[in-house]
Design an enzyme around this catalytic site. Structure first.
Site, PDB file in Angstrom:
ATOM      1  NE  ARG A  52      68.573  35.865  74.251  1.00 49.08           N
ATOM      2  CZ  ARG A  52      69.717  35.690  74.941  1.00 49.08           C
ATOM      3  NH1 ARG A  52      70.875  35.901  74.350  1.00 49.08           N
ATOM      4  NH2 ARG A  52      69.673  35.333  76.183  1.00 49.08           N
ATOM      5  CE1 TYR A 104      59.019  50.539  54.879  1.00 46.76           C
ATOM      6  CE2 TYR A 104      60.198  50.756  56.940  1.00 46.76           C
ATOM      7  CZ  TYR A 104      59.099  50.332  56.229  1.00 46.76           C
ATOM      8  OH  TYR A 104      58.065  49.715  56.879  1.00 46.76           O
ATOM      9  CG  ASP A 177      66.240  48.734  51.818  1.00 44.99           C
ATOM     10  OD1 ASP A 177      65.862  47.701  51.216  1.00 44.99           O
ATOM     11  OD2 ASP A 177      65.510  49.376  52.593  1.00 44.99           O
ATOM     12  CE  LYS A 202      57.691  45.186  53.530  1.00 41.79           C
ATOM     13  NZ  LYS A 202      58.610  46.325  53.539  1.00 41.79           N
TER      14      LYS A 202
HETATM   15  C1  LIG Z   1      59.252  47.111  54.556  1.00 35.25           C
HETATM   16  C2  LIG Z   1      60.543  47.759  54.298  1.00 35.25           C
HETATM   17  C3  LIG Z   1      61.486  47.969  55.330  1.00 35.25           C
HETATM   18  C4  LIG Z   1      61.204  47.584  56.773  1.00 35.25           C
HETATM   19  O1  LIG Z   1      61.049  46.206  56.947  1.00 35.25           O
HETATM   20  P1  LIG Z   1      60.014  45.524  57.999  1.00 35.25           P
HETATM   21  O2  LIG Z   1      60.122  44.078  57.670  1.00 35.25           O
HETATM   22  O3  LIG Z   1      58.656  46.105  57.746  1.00 35.25           O
HETATM   23  O4  LIG Z   1      60.499  45.855  59.364  1.00 35.25           O
HETATM   24  C5  LIG Z   1      62.687  48.562  54.995  1.00 35.25           C
HETATM   25  N1  LIG Z   1      62.972  48.953  53.724  1.00 35.25           N
HETATM   26  C6  LIG Z   1      62.091  48.770  52.713  1.00 35.25           C
HETATM   27  C7  LIG Z   1      62.451  49.210  51.334  1.00 35.25           C
HETATM   28  C8  LIG Z   1      60.856  48.177  52.965  1.00 35.25           C
HETATM   29  O5  LIG Z   1      59.971  48.029  51.969  1.00 35.25           O
END
Ligand SMILES: *Cc1c(COP(=O)(O)O)cnc(C)c1O
Length: 383
Positions: A52, A104, A177, A202
């Site tokens: 974990r 987001y 982010d 992504k």
């Molecule tokens: C997709 C995304 C998230 C969330 O991530 P997940 O992997 O889908 O949980 C957060 N911020 C941005 C800018 C994103 O494109």
């Protein structure tokens, strides 16, 4: 893997694995959930006790990301949301977080309910306006400033140098982010950020087949210690196989991101003054309100994400989207294949996104095919 390796070399060799017994050049997937002790009760591998918190494959991918972002430490999670929410959960009741109005969507929705439930003060600033961030942060003692740049889906750019100076002036920490900017185009930690967040689902993975999240810390401070403990205890970990896929995806990240940026710029320029299009929103265009900051803060490209607003409102945008044959109509971004999405419809009621806007994630295909696809969709769509 040494400090002086350039980014391309670091990625192509990600982990630079060599198995001395077999000669294998790819790390094996280690699915063991537990790790044994010898006759004396000592662990074979330092403190590796239970999977974990001690997955070998996860640690290999974390080491590359940490180096890529000039961080002191990286933790991977089962999703971007698991990573982002864990960092916010290091706040205590009575603390304050300042976040952008446009961010987001799922994270914004979670923040509103979580902060309300747990007695955390949540305030929003307008990411398109530096003064707004300034006055909201200064309005009350603040622990965490959240920045998303470029921000979904209108791609506002926040100046990270200024945001970190502001946060530190009031004793707050800055988290960026950087999902859309990727670990290649912007280095938030080098610009003063305390934490970097990526939805590794992504560009980092890049093949639309892993859901993962990453947090990188500039230093291993008290908040980071709480974060590491939260992950170990709450268990929002990435599986060994997904960690392995992530490392594999990273080996070509520089090539994928370079092509996506190049394609997105050509796509944006081609459609900037095109019939039926009212606006192309892309930080690489000089017409973008934050182009100057983007040019200074993003090196090597302006990302693969852009939005287009169409004359004729929601119905026209929907009609054009329905006629695209190459772009897949799907949410998400950062994969090798191009995607299109009617963002206002996906976000639903209460969204600030205009309904004549389509969001495009530009992949690594031949740009001619992408341009031709949107041209034919515009020309054959119902006006
Ligand atoms: C997709 C995304 C998230 C969330 O991530 P997940 O992997 O889908 O949980 C957060 N911020 C941005 C800018 C994103 O494109």
């Amino acid at each position: 893997m040494t400090k002086q390796d350039s980014v391309e070399t670091l990625l192509a060799r990600a982990g630079h694995y060599l198995d001395k017994t077999t000669g294998a050049v790819v790390p094996p997937i280690q699915p063991s959930t537990t790790f044994a002790r010898d006759e004396q009760g000592d662990l074979y591998d330092g403190n590796r006790i239970y999977a974990r918190d001690h997955s070998l494959n996860t640690e290999l991918a974390e080491a590359v990301l940490s180096q890529l972002e000039s961080g002191a430490s990286c933790k991977l999670f089962a999703s971007g949301m698991a990573a982002a929410t864990a960092l916010v959960q290091t706040l205590r009741p009575g603390d304050r977080i300042v976040a952008p109005q446009a961010m987001y969507w799922s994270l914004r929705a979670w923040l509103i309910s979580f902060c309300d439930d747990w007695g955390i003060d949540l305030a929003f600033y307008n990411p398109g306006n530096q003064e707004s961030m300034h006055s909201v942060v200064k309005a009350a003692p603040t622990q965490l400033l959240w920045v998303e740049t470029p921000a979904n889906p209108t791609w506002e750019i926040v100046d990270i140098n200024r945001a970190s100076a502001l946060a530190h002036e009031v004793g707050a920490q800055l988290i960026v982010d950087s999902t859309v900017s990727t670990p290649l185009l912007t280095k938030p930690i080098e610009r003063g950020a305390d934490f970097v967040f990526h939805s590794a689902t992504k560009y980092i993975n890049g093949h639309s087949d892993v859901v993962a999240g990453a947090l990188i810390a500039a230093r291993e401070d008290a908040r980071w210690e709480r974060l590491c403990k939260l992950r170990a205890q709450q268990g929002g970990i990435l599986s060994p196989f997904d960690s392995w896929l992530l490392l594999r995806g990273m080996r070509t990240m520089h090539l994928r991101v370079e092509r996506s940026c190049d394609n997105a710029m050509k796509f944006a320029q081609h459609f900037e003054n095109y019939p039926s299009i009212s606006e192309v929103i892309y930080p690489g265009l000089t017409s973008h309100p934050h182009h100057q900051i983007a040019a200074e803060q993003m090196t090597g490209g302006f990302g693969g994400m852009l939005s287009i607003r169409f004359e004729g409102g929601k119905a026209r945008a929907a009609s054009i989207m329905g006629r695209l044959t190459g772009f897949l109509r799907a949410t998400s971004l950062g994969g090798v294949e191009s995607l299109v999405e009617h963002r206002a419809v996906v976000e639903g009621e209460g969204t600030p996104v205009p309904d004549d806007l389509l969001r495009f994630s530009i992949g690594v295909e031949n740009i001619k095919d992408l341009i031709e696809d949107l041209e034919q969709a515009i020309n054959t769509s119902q006006k």
